[in-house]
Scaffold this motif. Structure first.
Motif, PDB file in Angstrom:
ATOM      1  N   ASN A  43     -44.865 -65.626  18.726  1.00 45.04           N
ATOM      2  CA  ASN A  43     -44.063 -64.402  18.803  1.00 45.04           C
ATOM      3  C   ASN A  43     -44.981 -63.200  18.638  1.00 45.04           C
ATOM      4  O   ASN A  43     -46.147 -63.327  18.251  1.00 45.04           O
ATOM      5  N   GLY A  44     -44.422 -62.025  18.942  1.00 46.92           N
ATOM      6  CA  GLY A  44     -45.234 -60.826  18.900  1.00 46.92           C
ATOM      7  C   GLY A  44     -45.671 -60.427  17.509  1.00 46.92           C
ATOM      8  O   GLY A  44     -46.697 -59.756  17.348  1.00 46.92           O
ATOM      9  N   THR A  45     -44.929 -60.821  16.483  1.00 44.67           N
ATOM     10  CA  THR A  45     -45.308 -60.483  15.113  1.00 44.67           C
ATOM     11  C   THR A  45     -46.598 -61.184  14.718  1.00 44.67           C
ATOM     12  O   THR A  45     -47.442 -60.607  14.021  1.00 44.67           O
ATOM     13  N   GLN A  46     -46.774 -62.430  15.140  1.00 48.59           N
ATOM     14  CA  GLN A  46     -48.042 -63.122  14.878  1.00 48.59           C
ATOM     15  C   GLN A  46     -49.179 -62.364  15.561  1.00 48.59           C
ATOM     16  O   GLN A  46     -50.189 -62.067  14.946  1.00 48.59           O
ATOM     17  N   ARG A 250     -41.351 -63.939  23.812  1.00 57.08           N
ATOM     18  CA  ARG A 250     -40.045 -63.294  23.662  1.00 57.08           C
ATOM     19  C   ARG A 250     -38.910 -64.319  23.609  1.00 57.08           C
ATOM     20  O   ARG A 250     -37.877 -64.074  22.966  1.00 57.08           O
ATOM     21  N   HIS A 251     -39.098 -65.477  24.274  1.00 56.38           N
ATOM     22  CA  HIS A 251     -38.077 -66.514  24.197  1.00 56.38           C
ATOM     23  C   HIS A 251     -38.018 -67.109  22.789  1.00 56.38           C
ATOM     24  O   HIS A 251     -36.934 -67.423  22.287  1.00 56.38           O
ATOM     25  N   PHE A 252     -39.173 -67.259  22.165  1.00 57.06           N
ATOM     26  CA  PHE A 252     -39.177 -67.737  20.778  1.00 57.06           C
ATOM     27  C   PHE A 252     -38.561 -66.697  19.846  1.00 57.06           C
ATOM     28  O   PHE A 252     -37.870 -67.049  18.881  1.00 57.06           O
ATOM     29  N   GLU A 253     -38.809 -65.427  20.124  1.00 59.09           N
ATOM     30  CA  GLU A 253     -38.197 -64.375  19.320  1.00 59.09           C
ATOM     31  C   GLU A 253     -36.676 -64.424  19.448  1.00 59.09           C
ATOM     32  O   GLU A 253     -35.953 -64.246  18.454  1.00 59.09           O
ATOM     33  N   GLN A 254     -36.187 -64.658  20.655  1.00 54.77           N
ATOM     34  CA  GLN A 254     -34.741 -64.750  20.861  1.00 54.77           C
ATOM     35  C   GLN A 254     -34.166 -65.952  20.121  1.00 54.77           C
ATOM     36  O   GLN A 254     -33.145 -65.838  19.434  1.00 54.77           O
TER      37      GLN A 254
END
Length: 314
Positions: A43-46, A250-254
């Motif tokens: 995810n983008g946070t990582q 983004r799919h993992f974030e969702q």
């Protein structure tokens, strides 16, 4: 005697920070290293994904700990003939203290050329042929190979270690675990599952090494650790095959919007109490693993290493 290692997360940290963590791990008494191989973070946070082979080379000059890739996918994103060359060079750099950990991969990293994502059975067949290609190249000489999935023509790896690079195979279900037992020099898993370790050994793994690993989040309180883990690694609580088939961060974030802090609290040790860390470590020992690797989530790296040295391992 089980040995403990530190898990360097390429999804969360940049290359220089990973090398710094490796040095701290050595100073804290960890005996070996895992390092993940990703093109994208979950995810983008990582927010990171350095090229693992560059970091592996840097580690050879920073520490003298054995290093295992946990794990490289040698089937789609990088041709196994190239992985063979990279692993051979890494083994020379580390003076034989390098293990090539391999697995069937995730769409997250392997989709980037736009091809279809194979089914699980096909991915395992590709992995088996890829390991054959790598081992053949590591034996030296000119290699020609025309298989079901790969072609190698007139290839030779000139920079080779004194001994062939050990290849450990990851497995998280019965099929992949049996494949690991049949073709691997060792086994890689992130679940303290004695049944899987038994399947590996019964399928041909015998007394070969089994590596396991888990994440933790040391913090001032257990609640703070859960909050940090939930923010950075909510994907650890996603069920089923999502980790293998979702193609974009983004799919993992969702999907992770369905993961609550309470779900994270039950999956990994957090906070300043050493007992949950010791209990989780012991669960891997009891499951039959020979090596156990630990990854600290989040910013408190120095504090974690001091905590592990003085409270958990001390």
């Amino acid at each position: 005697m089980v040995s403990t290692g530190y898990f360097l997360s390429c999804e969360e940290f940049g290359p220089r920070e990973l090398v710094r963590q490796a040095k701290m791990a050595a100073d804290a008494g960890f005996e070996r290293l895992w390092i993940s191989d990703h093109y994208h973070p979950w995810n983008g946070t990582q927010g990171q994904s350095p090229f693992v082979w560059s970091v592996v080379g840097a580690l050879s000059e920073a520490v003298d700990l054995p290093v295992t890739t946990a794990v490289t996918c040698p089937t789609v994103r990088i041709h196994p003939a190239v992985v063979a060359q990279a692993a051979a060079t890494a083994a020379v750099q580390h003076e034989g203290r390098f293990v090539l950990g391999v697995g069937s991969g995730e769409a997250l990293n392997e989709h980037i050329f736009g091809g279809p994502w194979p089914t699980a059975n096909v991915r395992l067949a590709m992995l088996e042929e890829a390991v054959e290609v790598i081992r053949t190249l590591h034996r030296g000489g000119v290699v020609n190979h025309r298989g079901t999935y790969y072609t190698v023509q007139g290839a030779q790896v000139y920079t080779l270690p004194d001994e062939p690079v050990p290849i450990y195979v990851s497995g998280f279900g019965p099929k992949s675990t049996r494949l690991a037992g049949r073709i691997g020099d060792g086994y890689v898993c992130t679940m303290p599952d004695a049944g899987l370790v038994g399947q590996f050994r019964e399928a041909g793994g015998g007394a070969k090494p089994a590596q396991g690993g888990f994440k933790v989040c040391y913090a001032d309180s257990a609640e703070d650790g859960v909050a940090t883990a939930h923010r950075i690694w909510p994907n650890t609580a996603l069920p089923g095959e999502l980790a293998q088939v979702l193609p974009q961060p983004r799919h993992f974030e969702q999907a992770a919007r369905l993961v609550t802090p309470d779900m994270i609290a039950g999956t990994l040790p957090t906070g300043p109490d050493p007992e949950p860390y010791q209990r989780t470590l012991q669960s891997y020992v009891d499951a039959g693993f020979d090596e156990v690797y630990v990854a600290q989530i989040g910013p408190h790296q120095e504090e974690f290493f001091d905590f592990w040295r003085t409270k958990v391992d001390g």
